[in-house]
Every structure is written in C-alpha cells, then in structure tokens.
Write a protein that holds these residues in place. Structure first.
Motif, PDB file in Angstrom:
ATOM      1  N   PHE A   1       0.809  -1.222   0.000  1.00 46.23           N
ATOM      2  CA  PHE A   1       0.000   0.000   0.000  1.00 46.23           C
ATOM      3  C   PHE A   1       0.840   1.270   0.000  1.00 46.23           C
ATOM      4  CE2 PHE A   1      -2.650  -3.312   2.044  1.00 46.23           C
ATOM      5  CZ  PHE A   1      -3.596  -3.429   1.046  1.00 46.23           C
ATOM      6  N   SER A   2       2.015   1.223   0.620  1.00 53.68           N
ATOM      7  CA  SER A   2       2.874   2.405   0.635  1.00 53.68           C
ATOM      8  C   SER A   2       3.372   2.732  -0.770  1.00 53.68           C
ATOM      9  CB  SER A   2       4.054   2.183   1.593  1.00 53.68           C
ATOM     10  OG  SER A   2       4.826   3.351   1.684  1.00 53.68           O
ATOM     11  N   ALA A   3       3.837   1.740  -1.485  1.00 51.90           N
ATOM     12  CA  ALA A   3       4.287   1.962  -2.866  1.00 51.90           C
ATOM     13  C   ALA A   3       3.106   2.353  -3.753  1.00 51.90           C
ATOM     14  CB  ALA A   3       4.983   0.712  -3.415  1.00 51.90           C
ATOM     15  N   ALA A   4       1.933   1.782  -3.492  1.00 56.82           N
ATOM     16  CA  ALA A   4       0.735   2.151  -4.258  1.00 56.82           C
ATOM     17  C   ALA A   4       0.408   3.626  -4.032  1.00 56.82           C
ATOM     18  CB  ALA A   4      -0.448   1.270  -3.855  1.00 56.82           C
ATOM     19  N   ALA A   5       0.512   4.087  -2.790  1.00 58.16           N
ATOM     20  CA  ALA A   5       0.263   5.500  -2.487  1.00 58.16           C
ATOM     21  C   ALA A   5       1.263   6.380  -3.233  1.00 58.16           C
ATOM     22  CB  ALA A   5       0.346   5.737  -0.981  1.00 58.16           C
ATOM     23  N   ASP A   6       2.524   5.963  -3.273  1.00 57.64           N
ATOM     24  CA  ASP A   6       3.531   6.719  -4.033  1.00 57.64           C
ATOM     25  C   ASP A   6       3.151   6.768  -5.505  1.00 57.64           C
ATOM     26  OD1 ASP A   6       4.986   7.083  -1.694  1.00 57.64           O
ATOM     27  OD2 ASP A   6       6.411   5.458  -2.138  1.00 57.64           O
ATOM     28  N   GLY A   7       2.674   5.649  -6.039  1.00 58.99           N
ATOM     29  CA  GLY A   7       2.250   5.597  -7.438  1.00 58.99           C
ATOM     30  C   GLY A   7       1.078   6.527  -7.714  1.00 58.99           C
ATOM     31  N   MET A   8       0.162   6.599  -6.776  1.00 61.35           N
ATOM     32  CA  MET A   8      -0.981   7.498  -6.926  1.00 61.35           C
ATOM     33  C   MET A   8      -0.507   8.943  -7.025  1.00 61.35           C
ATOM     34  SD  MET A   8      -3.447   5.635  -4.124  1.00 61.35           S
ATOM     35  CE  MET A   8      -4.714   6.883  -4.044  1.00 61.35           C
ATOM     36  N   LEU A   9       0.476   9.284  -6.198  1.00 59.70           N
ATOM     37  CA  LEU A   9       0.976  10.663  -6.165  1.00 59.70           C
ATOM     38  C   LEU A   9       1.845  11.008  -7.374  1.00 59.70           C
ATOM     39  CD1 LEU A   9       1.764  10.937  -2.356  1.00 59.70           C
ATOM     40  CD2 LEU A   9      -0.145  11.993  -3.607  1.00 59.70           C
ATOM     41  N   ASN A  10       2.339   9.985  -8.053  1.00 63.70           N
ATOM     42  CA  ASN A  10       3.178  10.181  -9.230  1.00 63.70           C
ATOM     43  C   ASN A  10       2.335   9.968 -10.484  1.00 63.70           C
ATOM     44  OD1 ASN A  10       5.422  10.589 -10.842  1.00 63.70           O
ATOM     45  ND2 ASN A  10       6.082   8.457 -10.700  1.00 63.70           N
ATOM     46  N   SER A  11       1.306  10.792 -10.635  1.00 60.91           N
ATOM     47  CA  SER A  11       0.377  10.614 -11.751  1.00 60.91           C
ATOM     48  C   SER A  11      -0.149  11.962 -12.223  1.00 60.91           C
ATOM     49  CB  SER A  11      -0.805   9.734 -11.330  1.00 60.91           C
ATOM     50  OG  SER A  11      -1.604  10.411 -10.374  1.00 60.91           O
ATOM     51  N   LEU A  12      -0.670  11.976 -13.423  1.00 58.09           N
ATOM     52  CA  LEU A  12      -1.327  13.172 -13.942  1.00 58.09           C
ATOM     53  C   LEU A  12      -2.522  13.535 -13.059  1.00 58.09           C
ATOM     54  CD1 LEU A  12      -1.774  15.352 -16.093  1.00 58.09           C
ATOM     55  CD2 LEU A  12      -3.033  13.652 -17.439  1.00 58.09           C
ATOM     56  N   TRP A  13      -3.251  12.528 -12.606  1.00 60.50           N
ATOM     57  CA  TRP A  13      -4.394  12.741 -11.716  1.00 60.50           C
ATOM     58  C   TRP A  13      -3.984  13.543 -10.486  1.00 60.50           C
ATOM     59  CZ3 TRP A  13      -4.832   9.872  -6.920  1.00 60.50           C
ATOM     60  CH2 TRP A  13      -6.027  10.092  -6.229  1.00 60.50           C
ATOM     61  N   ALA A  14      -2.831  13.198  -9.883  1.00 61.73           N
ATOM     62  CA  ALA A  14      -2.354  13.917  -8.699  1.00 61.73           C
ATOM     63  C   ALA A  14      -1.966  15.355  -9.030  1.00 61.73           C
ATOM     64  CB  ALA A  14      -1.175  13.179  -8.073  1.00 61.73           C
ATOM     65  N   LYS A  15      -1.480  15.569 -10.232  1.00 59.13           N
ATOM     66  CA  LYS A  15      -1.158  16.939 -10.644  1.00 59.13           C
ATOM     67  C   LYS A  15      -2.437  17.756 -10.858  1.00 59.13           C
ATOM     68  CE  LYS A  15       3.271  15.875 -12.855  1.00 59.13           C
ATOM     69  NZ  LYS A  15       3.399  14.570 -12.254  1.00 59.13           N
TER      70      LYS A  15
END
Length: 157
Positions: free
Chosen positions: A118-132
């Motif tokens: 889940f920690s790496a998944a959270a990092d992946g979520m933040l490293n996305s166009l959606w997060a921008k």
C-alpha cells in the motif's frame, strides 16, 4: 459495505451544491459531481434543486454501478479484494471521479494494491497526472491508501 464512508468522502471531495453548477470542465453538474448535461450547456436549462438526502441516494446508486463495473475488471477486482473498507472507498472515489477506465489506467498501482504494498501504491498514486490535476484529493487518497484509515478525513466526514 456497511463500514463504507464513500458518500461522505464524495461529498467532501466533490463538494455539495443543491443547485446545478458548471464543473471545472464546463459540464452542468449537481449534488456533488453528478453530471446532468453536455459540456457548455446553459445552467438556465436546469431549474431544480437536489436536497442532500436525495443527492446522497443518487450518488449511492452511481457508486453501486461503479463497483459493479470495477468488479468486471480483473486488475481492479484483485485490488478491491486486498483492501479494507477505507482503501476500498478510495478506489471507488477514484472511479467515481475519473471513471472505471481512468482507474484501470493505474495498472502498476492496482498491482501494488493487490499485492498488499500500500505504501508503494500510495507513491504511485501521487506520481500521476491525476495527482497533478487534483493534488489535495490525491494527497488525502494516498494517505488513506498508505495508512488504511480514515484519519485524514477526521472532522470532515
């Protein structure tokens, strides 16, 4: 999903307005993210209000449809199966916001969730166009994915 807090989360993330409004992309919308017309349509076409209780039922119906769609996608279904209720709500919120196809585009993140990372998944979520595009929502959602708790929403839902 009796432990779900998805409707209060959506009301925080989408905001709630009883009267129709134009969303950030120019679509007539009501009751917290429910599109009611084509892009660019005049709000004068929509002369009604949606009380919060009605909007919540409407959103729950949409959520139920989204969950059904999500369960038809093996990668999303595998991720959902690995989630506790808070994490599950986050995946549902993401599908509500960007559609099931949009969520399906998070292939690596979904695999990490299914694997329990889940920690790496959270990092992946933040490293996305959606997060921008929606940084505050993405940060809150990543926090829930990382911690497995609704703590970030304390006082909001």
């Amino acid at each position: 999903m009796t432990d779900s807090k998805i409707i209060p989360i959506l009301n925080v993330e989408e905001g709630y307005k009883e009267a129709p409004y134009l969303d950030t992309q120019g679509y007539p919308t009501v009751a917290g993210g429910i599109r009611i017309g084509p892009k660019g349509a005049s709000l004068s076409n929509y002369t009604f209000r949606v009380p919060r209780t009605v909007g919540d039922v409407w959103k729950q119906t949409i959520v139920d449809q989204k969950v059904n769609e999500m369960n038809q996608r093996p990668a999303i279904a595998a991720a959902l199966a690995a989630c506790n209720p808070p994490r599950r709500d986050i995946l549902i919120s993401m599908a509500y916001q960007m559609g099931t196809d949009g969520l399906a585009g998070f292939k690596n993140t979904l695999k990490l969730i299914a694997d329990g990372n889940f920690s790496a998944a959270a990092d992946g979520m933040l490293n996305s166009l959606w997060a921008k595009q929606t940084p505050n929502r993405a940060k809150r959602h990543a926090d829930v994915m990382r911690t497995g708790s609704y703590d970030i929403y304390r006082g909001l839902i």
